[in-house]
Design a protein around this motif. Structure first.
Motif, short mmCIF file in Angstrom:
data_model
loop_
_atom_site.label_atom_id
_atom_site.label_comp_id
_atom_site.label_asym_id
_atom_site.label_seq_id
_atom_site.Cartn_x
_atom_site.Cartn_y
_atom_site.Cartn_z
N LYS A 78 32.70 29.49 32.33
CA LYS A 78 31.43 30.25 32.29
C LYS A 78 31.67 31.75 32.16
N ASN A 79 32.85 32.22 32.51
CA ASN A 79 33.21 33.64 32.31
C ASN A 79 34.18 33.77 31.13
N ASP A 80 34.10 32.84 30.19
CA ASP A 80 34.99 32.80 29.02
C ASP A 80 36.46 32.82 29.44
N PHE A 81 36.75 32.28 30.59
CA PHE A 81 38.11 32.19 31.14
C PHE A 81 38.76 33.54 31.38
N ARG A 82 37.96 34.62 31.42
CA ARG A 82 38.53 35.93 31.72
C ARG A 82 38.74 36.06 33.22
N LEU A 83 39.86 36.65 33.58
CA LEU A 83 40.12 36.88 34.99
C LEU A 83 39.23 38.00 35.50
N ASN A 84 38.57 37.77 36.62
CA ASN A 84 37.75 38.79 37.24
C ASN A 84 38.64 39.61 38.16
N PRO A 85 38.87 40.90 37.83
CA PRO A 85 39.83 41.69 38.62
C PRO A 85 39.55 41.67 40.11
N ASP A 86 38.26 41.65 40.47
CA ASP A 86 37.95 41.69 41.89
C ASP A 86 38.34 40.41 42.62
N ASP A 87 38.59 39.35 41.86
CA ASP A 87 39.10 38.12 42.48
C ASP A 87 40.56 38.28 42.93
N LEU A 88 41.22 39.34 42.43
CA LEU A 88 42.61 39.58 42.85
C LEU A 88 42.65 40.05 44.31
N LEU A 89 41.69 40.93 44.65
CA LEU A 89 41.73 41.64 45.93
C LEU A 89 41.93 40.75 47.16
N PRO A 90 41.11 39.71 47.34
CA PRO A 90 41.30 38.90 48.56
C PRO A 90 42.61 38.11 48.58
N ARG A 91 43.30 38.07 47.44
CA ARG A 91 44.54 37.29 47.38
C ARG A 91 45.80 38.15 47.56
N ILE A 92 45.61 39.44 47.64
CA ILE A 92 46.77 40.33 47.83
C ILE A 92 47.08 40.45 49.32
N THR A 93 48.33 40.11 49.67
CA THR A 93 48.76 40.18 51.07
C THR A 93 49.96 41.12 51.18
N ALA A 94 50.50 41.22 52.37
CA ALA A 94 51.70 42.06 52.57
C ALA A 94 52.89 41.49 51.82
N LYS A 95 52.82 40.23 51.42
CA LYS A 95 53.93 39.59 50.71
C LYS A 95 53.78 39.63 49.20
N THR A 96 52.66 40.13 48.72
CA THR A 96 52.44 40.19 47.28
C THR A 96 53.34 41.26 46.66
N ARG A 97 54.10 40.86 45.65
CA ARG A 97 55.01 41.80 45.01
C ARG A 97 54.62 42.04 43.55
#
Lengths: 402, 402
Positions: A146-165
């Motif tokens: 439904k979003n033409d398979f484009r990644l929504n940048p704001d969906d990145l935010l809740p997935r970034i942790t102290a271990k994200t490199r």
């Protein structure tokens, strides 16, 4: 004592091995298979690229060269980047290596086992394969039809942790063909900066784009701080078997990647690097001509797929794939792939090979001849209608012939 | 947050970077440098190999192929192995990849970080580089000039522990050119079997051998249990820049290595693989002719080096290097390398780059023209005699000119 290392337990190999072995068995038995599963082009490398390779062979460019690549190709890539993205990297920011190795080397140089890398679901199977064998934790960001398979940048935010490199962003995307907008790309760059993580921008399909423009998040830091561009010649120049690609990134990281490449590979064959220079100098008319050809094939494939009951196919803006929704057939993506291979002789990749988010879809590479596309789609249509007839015996035989 | 991975701390890169950067600076300043440091040949690839590559390019062998290699090359390697070593591996035991990658992939597939690998000191710098970045413990077996630098198999025994996973044996050897006897090879195979560890037999110089025969420990288990043969085209066929090599090993291990190669590289370019088939079919006269040429160059280099005060050079039986003892000059191997580069324009590799056991020696690749060897040795001789003159002012100027 004599067993394999722990690392081998994470080796996935080819995710669609089952389909491939059936393909091989069918072909060995003399059966015609319409092969849409491989992300390879029906087109050959340009004649001038072949000619440049031969010339380099004749000129003795057949010895060890610098592991980061020959200066002439690295400079040509600086020129190309300036032309395409508007900034010129320093030559020390450019390393020549196969694009697949860039994925592996970037992950190995910036992510420790147990740390996290973020990419989209569905996403390119190689990210999954590399993270898996390295023991790196994959954090997936769903992308939706439904979003033409484009990644929504704001969906990145809740997935970034102290271990994200590392965040990997892919536009145009494999397998969906989605193309991110300029605003989205700038937002991704902003998030990577804010969270101080590396950003791998996989731009391997940047030349396979239709009716819109390619944007790179690299314009923000010019690959000097955190962004690494992955690009190469396999897709845009139909040079898959040449194994020629490159990374543009922060000088110190590129130096580390070069040391690693030197340790495990020494260098890319110099005569292949000369082919790369020739490819980058391809006249713009030829590039445009090929893009038009791809577009025509894409449109044909989308039209024919939409003509098959149970399948709906959106028109992707980039890459060389269509990613039709096959939920209307009542089959899972693996069942669908098995069905069309066995009943129609058409090889496709189940969407689930690209992550859970690919369930309900299949991937077909449309860089094939018009004839192949027409025949394969007709065969799939026939097989699916016949299948339906079995379930609905009221439909007369006359109606199902196509 | 945004730093490099732990693994990057172990990346050594080129062990003789200091020498190389001086070489580049000198060449950039227009100064002639006699380059004996690179293990690359003055000879070109055979014309029929170049022709076969071009033909493969014209025939469209430019697309993705099986990551283990094209069947025709794998079969040709089975033929070659049967001809040379007297046993025929199954095609499933053969993987096509660069020889350097074989070192990396074998270590990564059978040795966990912290476990142990045994090889000779001095030994090939790539073993050190790969083990270092992978965090694998190196256990060195000293080899001595008085034993012609041949590894004594019984020296392996006290070094094998519960953590030993792999022994690497190299014959002909880099950097010393030593060639192991049949008895020694069989004893190594016996020890590997008794201790149940993997055995990597690096046979990259098996075609560069003089006045004696090449033996492989692989004849014992036919690469079915524990032995992995590493071989390739860089040295025997002067194809260094082609990055074409292969591994022969137990089928299951080869499958793992193939999965890894697929993940990080996809495949070796098919047109390069066709070049390999052509190289393996080189007429025996040509092979013999080239071996004679190498032997002549070796003999010339040994004679000229022995003619330099302070240097003694044994005659190596294999590979493309001499490894003269330079202790008589009073310089360490690094000091010697720096001295002859700066004072005579001759680039050599300090023996210490190959391990502590290499101290007191330097490595020179004699696959150069006779003229280059003559001029470089004369220049070294002059520089060393002049240096001595500085220390012993009683020697008159007339005597030192050569």
């Amino acid at each position: 004592m004599k067993s394999f290392s722990k690392l081998t337990q994470g080796l996935l190999g080819q995710p669609m091995l089952e389909i491939l072995s059936t393909v091989c068995a069918m072909e060995a038995a003399g059966k015609k298979v319409y092969r849409f599963e491989i992300g390879d082009s029906y087109f050959d490398a340009y004649p001038h690229v072949i000619a440049a390779t031969k010339e380099a062979l004749d000129n003795g460019h057949t010895k060890y060269v610098d592991s980061l690549g020959i200066p002439a190709l690295r400079e040509a890539i600086c020129d190309y980047t300036e032309r395409k993205l508007g900034f010129r990297p320093d030559i020390s920011q450019v390393a020549i290596m196969p694009a697949n190795s860039v994925i592996d080397f970037v992950m190995r140089c910036v992510v420790d086992p147990g740390d996290e890398v973020i990419f989209s679901d569905p996403g390119f199977a190689a990210y999954i394969a590399v993270a898996s064998y390295l023991g790196i934790k994959m954090v997936k960001v769903p992308v939706w039809e439904k979003n033409d398979f484009r990644l929504n940048p704001d969906d990145l935010l809740p997935r970034i942790t102290a271990k994200t490199r590392l965040i990997i962003i892919t536009s145009p995307q494999n397998p969906t063909g989605s193309v991110m907008t300029e605003d989205e790309m700038l937002r991704v760059a902003e998030i990577a900066k804010e969270k101080d993580v590396y950003l791998l921008s996989d731009e391997i399909y940047s030349e396979n784009i239709y009716d819109c423009r390619h944007y790179s998040p690299a314009v923000v830091d010019k690959c000097r701080e955190r962004t690494i561009i992955l690009n190469g010649f396999s897709k845009g120049h139909s040079m898959s078997g040449w194994r020629l690609g490159y990374a543009i990134g922060p000088t110190e990281l590129i130096a580390k990647m070069g040391q690693m490449f030197e340790t495990v590979y020494t260098c890319v064959p110099p005569f292949i690097q000369y082919a790369g220079i020739s490819a980058l100098n391809t006249p713009q008319e030829l590039v445009q001509q090929r893009i038009s050809q791809y577009k025509k094939l894409r449109d044909l494939m989308v039209a024919r797929l939409n003509d098959i009951p149970g399948i709906t196919c959106a028109t992707p803006k980039g890459a060389i794939y269509v990613f039709p929704n096959i939920t209307g057939t009542g089959l899972t993506s693996k069942e669908f792939a098995k069905f069309v291979l066995e009943k129609a002789g058409v090889a496709v990749v189940p969407g689930s090979c690209f992550g859970e988010g690919g369930e309900g879809y299949v991937r077909l590479c449309y860089a094939r001849s018009e004839e192949t596309i027409e025949e394969a789609c007709a065969a799939m249509k026939l097989a699916l209608i016949r299948q339906r007839k079995v379930k609905k015996p009221s439909v007369s035989r006359g109606i199902i012939t196509i």
